[in-house]
Design a protein around this motif. Structure first.
Motif, mmCIF file in Angstrom:
data_model
loop_
_atom_site.group_PDB
_atom_site.id
_atom_site.type_symbol
_atom_site.label_atom_id
_atom_site.label_comp_id
_atom_site.label_asym_id
_atom_site.label_seq_id
_atom_site.Cartn_x
_atom_site.Cartn_y
_atom_site.Cartn_z
ATOM 1 N N THR A 5 -38.106 28.236 24.238
ATOM 2 C CA THR A 5 -39.407 28.282 23.590
ATOM 3 C C THR A 5 -39.697 29.700 23.124
ATOM 4 N N ALA A 6 -40.654 29.798 22.221
ATOM 5 C CA ALA A 6 -41.193 31.085 21.801
ATOM 6 C C ALA A 6 -42.656 31.142 22.216
ATOM 7 N N THR A 7 -43.127 32.338 22.549
ATOM 8 C CA THR A 7 -44.517 32.523 22.953
ATOM 9 C C THR A 7 -45.123 33.686 22.180
ATOM 10 N N TYR A 27 -47.229 24.893 13.038
ATOM 11 C CA TYR A 27 -47.142 23.543 12.466
ATOM 12 C C TYR A 27 -46.468 23.562 11.096
ATOM 13 N N ALA A 28 -46.827 24.543 10.263
ATOM 14 C CA ALA A 28 -46.285 24.597 8.909
ATOM 15 C C ALA A 28 -44.786 24.851 8.891
ATOM 16 N N ASN A 29 -44.283 25.406 9.995
ATOM 17 C CA ASN A 29 -42.846 25.671 10.086
ATOM 18 C C ASN A 29 -42.130 24.660 10.987
ATOM 19 N N GLY A 30 -42.766 23.524 11.201
ATOM 20 C CA GLY A 30 -42.116 22.429 11.923
ATOM 21 C C GLY A 30 -42.079 22.576 13.418
ATOM 22 N N LEU A 60 -38.027 28.346 11.039
ATOM 23 C CA LEU A 60 -37.701 29.765 10.909
ATOM 24 C C LEU A 60 -36.668 30.180 11.954
ATOM 25 N N PRO A 61 -35.626 30.905 11.567
ATOM 26 C CA PRO A 61 -34.747 31.485 12.585
ATOM 27 C C PRO A 61 -35.533 32.501 13.404
ATOM 28 N N ARG A 62 -35.150 32.653 14.650
ATOM 29 C CA ARG A 62 -35.976 33.495 15.524
ATOM 30 C C ARG A 62 -36.077 34.934 15.037
ATOM 31 N N GLU A 63 -35.050 35.425 14.334
ATOM 32 C CA GLU A 63 -35.116 36.808 13.852
ATOM 33 C C GLU A 63 -36.114 36.969 12.709
ATOM 34 N N ALA A 64 -36.572 35.866 12.124
ATOM 35 C CA ALA A 64 -37.534 35.946 11.019
ATOM 36 C C ALA A 64 -38.966 35.681 11.464
ATOM 37 N N ILE A 65 -39.154 35.258 12.707
ATOM 38 C CA ILE A 65 -40.493 34.860 13.156
ATOM 39 C C ILE A 65 -41.451 36.047 13.160
ATOM 40 N N ALA A 66 -41.006 37.187 13.682
ATOM 41 C CA ALA A 66 -41.894 38.343 13.783
ATOM 42 C C ALA A 66 -42.384 38.790 12.412
#
Length: 284
Positions: A5-7, A27-30, A60-66
Motif C-alpha cells: 500500500t501507499a500512504t 480514485y482518478a488513478n484507479g 501511476l508507477p510509484r516513482e511518479a506518485i510524488a
C-alpha cells in the motif's frame, strides 16, 4: 500476504473540498482506498489527513506518485509525506543499563509486530551487550562524558549514517542529546517515565511518590531540543496508592514504559502519526 500500500500524510490550511480533492487523486488513478481519516484543528485552522490505498491496480508507477501529488499539494501550500508499506525502515535502539524496554522491543520485533529492521544498538555502557549478541545485532559502546560529548555524538551520527538508520529509539538511554545531534537526526522517539507534562527530567517516580500522586504514567514522544517537551505520541497511566513504595512505583512504571514505547514505535512505523505545532494527530 497483504498487497503493498501507499500512504499519504497531509497537513494544510483548512478549506472546503479538501477531502474530495485528495481522495479524487487516488480514485482518478484507479486506486482503492483502504483507510481514510482526517482531523481539523479549529484553533489553528489546520486540516490533517491520512490516506492509505492499495498499489495493485493503481495507474501511476510509484516513482511518479510524488510528482503527481506534488502538483496538487503545491497550490495549497500543503506539507505531506508519502510512504510505501513494503519499504522497511532501518531502526537503531539506544540504551544505557535498563533492559526492560529493549527486550520488549526486540521480542515484538522478533515476533513480527514491528515492521522494521534493527541492525544497530548503541549504548553508553556495556551492560546490555549480551542482549544484542543474543539477537545478532551489532552493538557499539559509546561512553559519553562532559569532556567527550561532542566527539562521541559525532561518532553516533556516523554510525547512523553507516547503517542507513531512519529512526532512533531511546529505550531508557539516560543521556540528554545535544541540539546539534537532534538537528542532524531529528527522527527520534523517547520514553519518559512520567505522565508528561508532570515530572519532566530526572527521578520522576521519586518526585511523584513524594508528592503523593494517585496515578503515575509513561509518555512516548518525539525528541526536540527542549527536554521532555516534544510532540507526544502515546501515554498511559496506572493507579497507585499511599501503600505503594517508590519500588512499587518503579515496578508498575516499567510495565507502562514497555507498552507505551512499543505502541508508539508501531504507530510511527505504520505512518499513523502526524506532528504539528508541537502536538500530534494519531490516526488509529
Amino acid at each position: 500476504m497483504k498487497s503493498a500500500t501507499a500512504t499519504l500524510l497531509i497537513s494544510c490550511a483548512d478549506s472546503p473540498g479538501l477531502v474530495a480533492k485528495f481522495a479524487n487523486f487516488i480514485y482518478a488513478n484507479g486506486g482503492n482506498i483502504i483507510h481514510a481519516d482526517q482531523h481539523t484543528d479549529f484553533s489553528t485552522g489546520l486540516f490533517l489527513n491520512r490516506l492509505e490505498w492499495q498499489l495493485e491496480g493503481f495507474n501511476l508507477p510509484r516513482e511518479a506518485i510524488a510528482t503527481a501529488f506534488g502538483a496538487i499539494a503545491k497550490p495549497l501550500e500543503a506539507k505531506w509525506q508519502l510512504h510505501f508499506s513494503d519499504t522497511i525502515p532501518r531502526m537503531a535502539i539506544w540504551v544505557t543499563k535498563q533492559d526492560h524496554c529493549l527486550l520488549d522491543l526486540l521480542w515484538r520485533w522478533q515476533a513480527g509486530e514491528l515492521n522494521a529492521e534493527i541492525p544497530l544498538i548503541i549504548s553508553n555502557h556495556t551492560s546490555l551487550k549480551a542482549i544484542a549478541e543474543r539477537f545478532q545485532i551489532d552493538f557499539y559502546h559509546v561512553p559519553i562524558t562532559k569532556e567527550n560529548k561532542v566527539e562521541q555524538e559525532e561518532l553516533e551520527l556516523e554510525l547512523l549514517s553507516k547503517y542507513d538508520i531512519k529512526l532512533v529509539i531511546l529505550a531508557k538511554y539516560m543521556q540528554i542529546l545535544s541540539p546539534n545531534l537532534i538537528a542532524n537526526f531529528p527522527n527520534i522517539i523517547n520514553i519518559h517515565h512520567s505522565f508528561l507534562p508532570a515530572f519532566p527530567g530526572a527521578k520522576p517516580y521519586h518526585r511523584a511518590h513524594a508528592r503523593g500522586v494517585k496515578i503515575i504514567g509513561a509518555t512516548a514522544h518525539y525528541v526536540t531540543e527542549v527536554l521532555d517537551e516534544g510532540p507526544i505520541i502515546e501515554q498511559q497511566v496506572v493507579h497507585v496508592s499511599h501503600r505503594d513504595t517508590i519500588a512499587d512505583f518503579i515496578r508498575k512504571g516499567k510495565d507502562l514504559e514497555r507498552l507505551v514505547l512499543s505502541h508508539a514505535v508501531r504507530l510511527h512505523l505504520e505512518n499513523r502519526v502526524l506532528s504539528y505545532d508541537n502536538r500530534t494527530v494519531v490516526f488509529n
